[in-house]
Every structure is written in C-alpha cells, then in structure tokens.
Design a protein around this motif. Structure first.
Motif, short mmCIF file in Angstrom:
data_model
loop_
_atom_site.label_atom_id
_atom_site.label_comp_id
_atom_site.label_asym_id
_atom_site.label_seq_id
_atom_site.Cartn_x
_atom_site.Cartn_y
_atom_site.Cartn_z
N UNK A 82 69.92 16.56 54.33
CA UNK A 82 69.65 15.49 55.30
C UNK A 82 68.32 14.82 54.96
N UNK A 83 68.12 13.57 55.43
CA UNK A 83 66.84 12.89 55.18
C UNK A 83 65.64 13.67 55.72
N UNK A 84 65.82 14.30 56.89
CA UNK A 84 64.73 15.09 57.47
C UNK A 84 64.34 16.26 56.58
N UNK A 85 65.34 16.93 56.02
CA UNK A 85 65.06 18.07 55.12
C UNK A 85 64.35 17.61 53.85
N UNK A 86 64.75 16.43 53.35
CA UNK A 86 64.10 15.90 52.15
C UNK A 86 62.61 15.62 52.41
N UNK A 87 62.34 14.97 53.54
CA UNK A 87 60.94 14.63 53.87
C UNK A 87 60.12 15.89 54.13
N UNK A 88 60.70 16.85 54.85
CA UNK A 88 59.98 18.09 55.13
C UNK A 88 59.71 18.87 53.84
N UNK A 89 60.67 18.85 52.93
CA UNK A 89 60.46 19.53 51.64
C UNK A 89 59.32 18.91 50.86
N UNK A 90 59.27 17.57 50.86
CA UNK A 90 58.16 16.88 50.18
C UNK A 90 56.82 17.25 50.80
N UNK A 91 56.77 17.18 52.13
CA UNK A 91 55.52 17.45 52.84
C UNK A 91 55.04 18.87 52.59
N UNK A 92 55.95 19.83 52.67
CA UNK A 92 55.57 21.23 52.45
C UNK A 92 55.16 21.46 51.00
#
Length: 199
Positions: free
Chosen positions: A38-48
């Motif tokens: 999901x887009x949310x998982x992609x963004x969270x992965x980048x941030x982490x």
C-alpha cells in the motif's frame, strides 16, 4: 547537544527522502512497488529506512565526538548524558525527524519530476531550520511568549523545545505535553497525506 546532534543527523538523512520520492515517481518505480504494497506502507518504509540511516550517522559522529570532548575538555560528558532528561530530549528529536521526513516524502511524491523537485527543494529544506530565526528571543526569555508560541507550532516545536528545556531549571510539563500531542497528531496527518499523494 546530544539530542541536537541526533535531530540534525536524522533530518539531514530525511532530506534524501525528498529527492528519492520524486526520482521514483519519474522512473515509475513507485508504481511497480505499489502493486505489491500500500502507499502508506511504502512511505513508512522510506521514513523508517532513512531514520535508521540518520541514527547510524549520529552514532558515528558521537563515537568520535565524545572521546575528543573528554580528551580536550574537562566536561563530564557521561555524567550529563546518562540522566532521565536525555530520554525525553532524544524522543523530541525523533519526533522532529518523523515530522520532517513525512513532510519531505509527501511533498517529494507530488513532484512531477526531479527538476521541478530541485527548484522547490530549497524552500522545503528551510523548514527544519525555522527555529534558528527564533533563537535570540528564546535564549533571552525561555519562558516568554515567542518561546511558547514556537513550542506549539509543529515546524518549530522540536528545535525550540530542545533549546528551552536545556535552559529552564524547572520544566513546564503541561506545555511539553501539549506540544508533544500537537507534534504526534501532525506526524500522523503528514504520514496519511504522504501515503495518499504517493499514489
């Protein structure tokens, strides 16, 4: 200083997210990745991921800075470092990173290409340094109106709060709690928006 080093290190690491998000959009890499997550998982992965990179940079810097400080000065670094207050200051620094990282990745994902992102990058990268504009009034009066307003504005909260807490003998716990709630809600909103605009 310890919390400030962590804040600056992870914010500098977070700046790479801005270019990364816009580059992926141009190369259509994000579209391929989004077929699996999901887009949310992609963004969270980048941030982490960039958060861990920033922590590694901070650890390397401190690995060299602490021994040099002990060697060149008489400052009892470990005596000042290993106190309960350090945990709160580091927590504020981490929240500051999460705020700016989610903002950078969200704005980077809206850019059509790297060249337009490059033109806009200078303005966006100024946001983490807004607290520097308020340093004078905060240092002269850490409990004053300017310091209190800066504590509640999400973009200036991490820097101003770190500066105020190092100068105040008695911490204003109610102000700290309100500022942290505002910061956490802002992070949540920016992360949601970042996931939405990465589609």
């Amino acid at each position: 200083m310890f919390a400030g080093i962590i804040l600056l290190s992870i914010i500098f690491a977070g700046m790479y997210i801005f270019q990364s998000a816009s580059q992926e959009k141009k190369d259509k890499i994000a579209e391929i990745i989004l077929s699996s997550i999901t887009p949310g998982e992609l963004m969270q992965g980048k941030i982490i991921g960039y958060f861990v990179l920033g922590l590694v940079q901070a650890a390397v810097l401190l690995f060299f800075a602490i021994p040099i400080t002990l060697w060149k000065t008489d400052i009892p670094v470990f005596e000042y470092l290993f106190v309960p207050e350090t945990l709160l200051l580091v927590f504020i620094a981490i929240l500051g990173y999460l705020l700016f990282a989610s903002l950078f990745v969200g704005i980077g994902a809206t850019m059509a290409d790297v060249s337009s992102a490059g033109n806009f990058q200078g303005i966006v990268m100024m946001l983490p340094f807004l607290p520097f504009a308020l340093i004078g009034p905060v240092i002269s009066d850490p409990s004053g109106l300017v310091a209190q307003i800066g504590t509640y504005v999400p973009f200036t909260t991490p820097g101003i709060l770190l500066l105020r807490l190092t100068m105040l003998e008695e911490w204003p716990w109610i102000e700290i709690a309100i500022a942290l709630v505002i910061l956490i809600v802002s992070i949540w909103l920016f992360m949601k928006l970042a996931g939405k605009y990465s589609k």
